[in-house]
Design an enzyme around this catalytic site. Structure first.
Site, PDB file in Angstrom:
ATOM      1  N   CYS A 120       0.797  -1.239   0.000  1.00 36.57           N
ATOM      2  CA  CYS A 120       0.000   0.000   0.000  1.00 36.57           C
ATOM      3  C   CYS A 120       0.824   1.281   0.000  1.00 36.57           C
ATOM      4  CB  CYS A 120      -0.916   0.006   1.218  1.00 36.57           C
ATOM      5  SG  CYS A 120      -2.091  -1.350   1.190  1.00 36.57           S
TER       6      CYS A 120
HETATM    7  N1  LIG Z   1      -2.889  -6.005   2.092  1.00 38.78           N
HETATM    8  C1  LIG Z   1      -3.344  -4.950   2.755  1.00 38.78           C
HETATM    9  O1  LIG Z   1      -3.047  -4.768   3.923  1.00 38.78           O
HETATM   10  C2  LIG Z   1      -4.262  -3.935   2.105  1.00 38.78           C
HETATM   11  C3  LIG Z   1      -4.868  -2.965   2.933  1.00 38.78           C
HETATM   12  C4  LIG Z   1      -5.738  -2.059   2.373  1.00 38.78           C
HETATM   13  C5  LIG Z   1      -5.986  -2.090   1.007  1.00 38.78           C
HETATM   14  N2  LIG Z   1      -5.374  -3.006   0.207  1.00 38.78           N
HETATM   15  C6  LIG Z   1      -5.717  -2.995  -1.212  1.00 38.78           C
HETATM   16  O2  LIG Z   1      -6.570  -4.079  -1.491  1.00 38.78           O
HETATM   17  C7  LIG Z   1      -6.321  -4.606  -2.792  1.00 38.78           C
HETATM   18  C8  LIG Z   1      -5.992  -6.093  -2.715  1.00 38.78           C
HETATM   19  O3  LIG Z   1      -4.799  -6.255  -1.950  1.00 38.78           O
HETATM   20  P1  LIG Z   1      -4.389  -7.644  -1.315  1.00 38.78           P
HETATM   21  O4  LIG Z   1      -3.272  -7.330  -0.372  1.00 38.78           O
HETATM   22  O5  LIG Z   1      -5.569  -8.377  -0.798  1.00 38.78           O
HETATM   23  O6  LIG Z   1      -3.811  -8.388  -2.625  1.00 38.78           O
HETATM   24  P2  LIG Z   1      -3.510  -9.958  -2.786  1.00 38.78           P
HETATM   25  O7  LIG Z   1      -2.506 -10.071  -3.884  1.00 38.78           O
HETATM   26  O8  LIG Z   1      -3.229 -10.575  -1.458  1.00 38.78           O
HETATM   27  O9  LIG Z   1      -4.888 -10.568  -3.287  1.00 38.78           O
HETATM   28  C9  LIG Z   1      -5.436 -10.359  -4.520  1.00 38.78           C
HETATM   29  C10 LIG Z   1      -6.122 -11.638  -4.977  1.00 38.78           C
HETATM   30  O10 LIG Z   1      -6.808 -11.368  -6.198  1.00 38.78           O
HETATM   31  C11 LIG Z   1      -6.700 -12.492  -7.029  1.00 38.78           C
HETATM   32  N3  LIG Z   1      -6.994 -12.086  -8.399  1.00 38.78           N
HETATM   33  C12 LIG Z   1      -6.209 -11.446  -9.282  1.00 38.78           C
HETATM   34  N4  LIG Z   1      -6.867 -11.217 -10.425  1.00 38.78           N
HETATM   35  C13 LIG Z   1      -8.111 -11.718 -10.254  1.00 38.78           C
HETATM   36  C14 LIG Z   1      -9.275 -11.784 -11.088  1.00 38.78           C
HETATM   37  N5  LIG Z   1      -9.257 -11.291 -12.312  1.00 38.78           N
HETATM   38  N6  LIG Z   1     -10.359 -12.368 -10.578  1.00 38.78           N
HETATM   39  C15 LIG Z   1     -10.370 -12.884  -9.322  1.00 38.78           C
HETATM   40  N7  LIG Z   1      -9.316 -12.850  -8.510  1.00 38.78           N
HETATM   41  C16 LIG Z   1      -8.201 -12.278  -8.974  1.00 38.78           C
HETATM   42  C17 LIG Z   1      -5.292 -12.983  -6.772  1.00 38.78           C
HETATM   43  O11 LIG Z   1      -5.126 -14.333  -7.161  1.00 38.78           O
HETATM   44  C18 LIG Z   1      -5.169 -12.782  -5.254  1.00 38.78           C
HETATM   45  O12 LIG Z   1      -5.597 -13.917  -4.545  1.00 38.78           O
HETATM   46  C19 LIG Z   1      -5.218  -3.737  -3.366  1.00 38.78           C
HETATM   47  O13 LIG Z   1      -5.779  -2.704  -4.108  1.00 38.78           O
HETATM   48  C20 LIG Z   1      -4.547  -3.162  -2.130  1.00 38.78           C
HETATM   49  O14 LIG Z   1      -3.911  -1.933  -2.413  1.00 38.78           O
HETATM   50  C21 LIG Z   1      -4.538  -3.946   0.737  1.00 38.78           C
END
Ligand SMILES: NC(=O)c1ccc[n+]([C@@H]2O[C@H](COP(=O)([O-])OP(=O)(O)OC[C@H]3O[C@@H](n4cnc5c(N)ncnc54)[C@H](O)[C@@H]3O)[C@@H](O)[C@H]2O)c1
Length: 421
Positions: free
Chosen positions: A253
């Protein structure tokens, strides 16, 4: 079903909803349906119970979207090689779900992104693929995630959630959905206001971390300990909030999200000078740390070239197994470019997975936590201060330690043994 989507799904399932966890990664889907967890702070027991109760199941089959009343999108939003937003995961997901979307359903985006993504980019692909119209045939909203991985008091249900809708009816629908699982909702006037709120939160962190990183250098030159100063300043009961310096920014992030705003601001002829400056200061931190390590070795008449360096902590923050954008990789790259022989220890990252930016480390294994293994190194560099590491043991085993996290402040050490960086 990543760091954001999985805990949110489980919270909805616990609250009585029937949750379908969709992901394109079949290994995750298989793990979830078998009651296994692939995220350290999520208990397999929780998943297993909810799967057995039929409150939660995972799938790769997007056609099942036709039977759901709401879809929440939590896919990655990285930067591309030119440090521009890559919203292709969002648009690909929109395209994949559109043909199956039921009339009247709600679609909420949670991925962090620039203002306009939901009501321009996502809306366009869903309308095109479904033949339905947002605000008329389906509801559309944005609600940013506020997950704080590794923080035991960060419970999804009790973190207030900002929600913005494409229309007032979309907002009402989204509030109704989240009220099932989240205690406090914060409705705002639009998807854009909700998107902008998340970017303010993350930019705020990035800028304040840059401030203390800069002050670390300034105060260090004056012989003043920045951590002592922050600990004293935070006793002020108002108008101050502590941020801590470190070896550089990490995670999915803070190093990335502010640049989503920078990119979008250009479209409006606006410049995000605070964001650029914070990025510059924060990305210069690994170089400062490497120079301090070189000084520490120099004091022992050793060069970086040929020295054995143990990086302690590969994850980007304490007590998590998430190594995305971790500054430890930058430190490892810089040290090995200067000829050091680099290894690492991280109890939560036993082996390094392939990464796009640092492919040369894939397959490298964490060295065991043993006296003989630690003593083989000329210097130990604490990059991340996991609570489970035995630091008194480290102080006993290692002759030279570079500490970027003030980890050893309360542990007796020998004169000249520890270099703060
Ligand atoms: N990790 C954090 O602490 C956090 C906190 C706040 C916001 N975010 C935001 O949330 C979002 C997701 O982050 P995350 O950390 O969960 O990412 P992540 O990589 O852990 O998870 C994303 C998931 O999406 C899946 N994916 C990718 N393309 C896809 C599709 N077309 N259809 C279905 N699934 C698909 C991936 O396989 C993966 O499992 C980002 O925008 C991030 O900036 C993350």
């Amino acid at each position: 079903m990543g760091y954001v989507g999985l805990p949110l799904s489980l919270q909805f399932a616990r609250s009585g909803a029937h949750v379908l966890g969709l992901d394109i990664d079949s290994t995750k889907v298989e793990a979830l349906n078998a009651g296994r967890s692939y995220i350290k702070h999520i208990s397999p027991g929780d998943i297993k119970t909810l799967v057995e109760r039929k409150a939660f199941r995972a799938s790769t089959d997007f056609s099942q979207i036709s039977s759901v009343t709401a879809v929440i999108i939590c896919v990655p939003t990285p930067l591309n090689r030119n440090r521009e937003p890559d919203i292709s995961y969002i648009t690909e997901t929109g395209k994949a779900l559109a043909p199956h979307l039921a009339r009247g359903a709600l679609v909420v985006l949670e991925s962090t992104t620039y203002p306009g993504t939901t009501d321009e980019d996502l809306r366009a692909v869903i309308e095109q693929g479904s033949g339905l119209k947002a605000g008329v045939d389906f509801h559309l909203a944005f609600s940013p995630e506020r997950e704080d991985p590794g923080n035991p008091s960060s419970v999804v249900a009790s973190i207030p959630k900002v929600v913005g809708g494409y229309t007032p009816a979309c907002l009402a629908k989204a509030v109704e959905l989240y009220s099932l699982a989240i205690k406090t909702l914060v409705p705002v006037s639009s998807c854009r206001a909700a998107e902008a709120t998340k970017l303010l939160e993350n930019t705020f962190r990035s800028v304040n971390i840059a401030l203390v990183n800069e002050l670390k250098l300034v105060y260090s030159a004056m012989g003043i300990d920045i951590w002592e100063v922050i600990n004293a300043a935070k006793t002020k009961p108002f108008g101050f909030m502590p941020f801590y310096p470190g070896p550089g920014l990490g995670g999915h992030c803070i190093p990335i999200d502010p640049f989503y705003l920078t990119w979008k601001a250009r479209e409006f002829g606006q410049h995000t000078r605070f964001i650029e400056l914070a990025g510059e200061i924060n990305t210069a931190m690994p170089e400062y740390v490497v120079n301090r390590l070189a000084e520490a070795l120099n004091e022992r008449s050793k060069a970086v070239r040929g020295s054995r360096v143990l990086i302690l902590g590969l994850a980007y923050k304490p007590n998590v197994d998430d190594d995305r954008e971790s500054p430890s990789y930058v430190l490892m790259d810089m040290l090995s470019e200067r000829g050091a022989i680099v290894s690492y220890h991280d109890p939560y990252v036993p082996v390094i997975r392939p990464t796009r930016d640092h492919p040369q480390w894939a397959g490298t294994r964490s060295v065991p936590w043993e006296r003989s293994a630690v003593q083989q190194h000329d210097v130990v560099l604490i990059a991340t201060n996991h609570a489970s590491v035995n630091y008194p043991q480290l102080v006993e085993w290692a002759t030279c330690i570079v500490d970027t996290r003030n980890t050893l402040a309360a542990i007796p050490t020998k004169p000249g043994q520890v270099w703060k960086a």
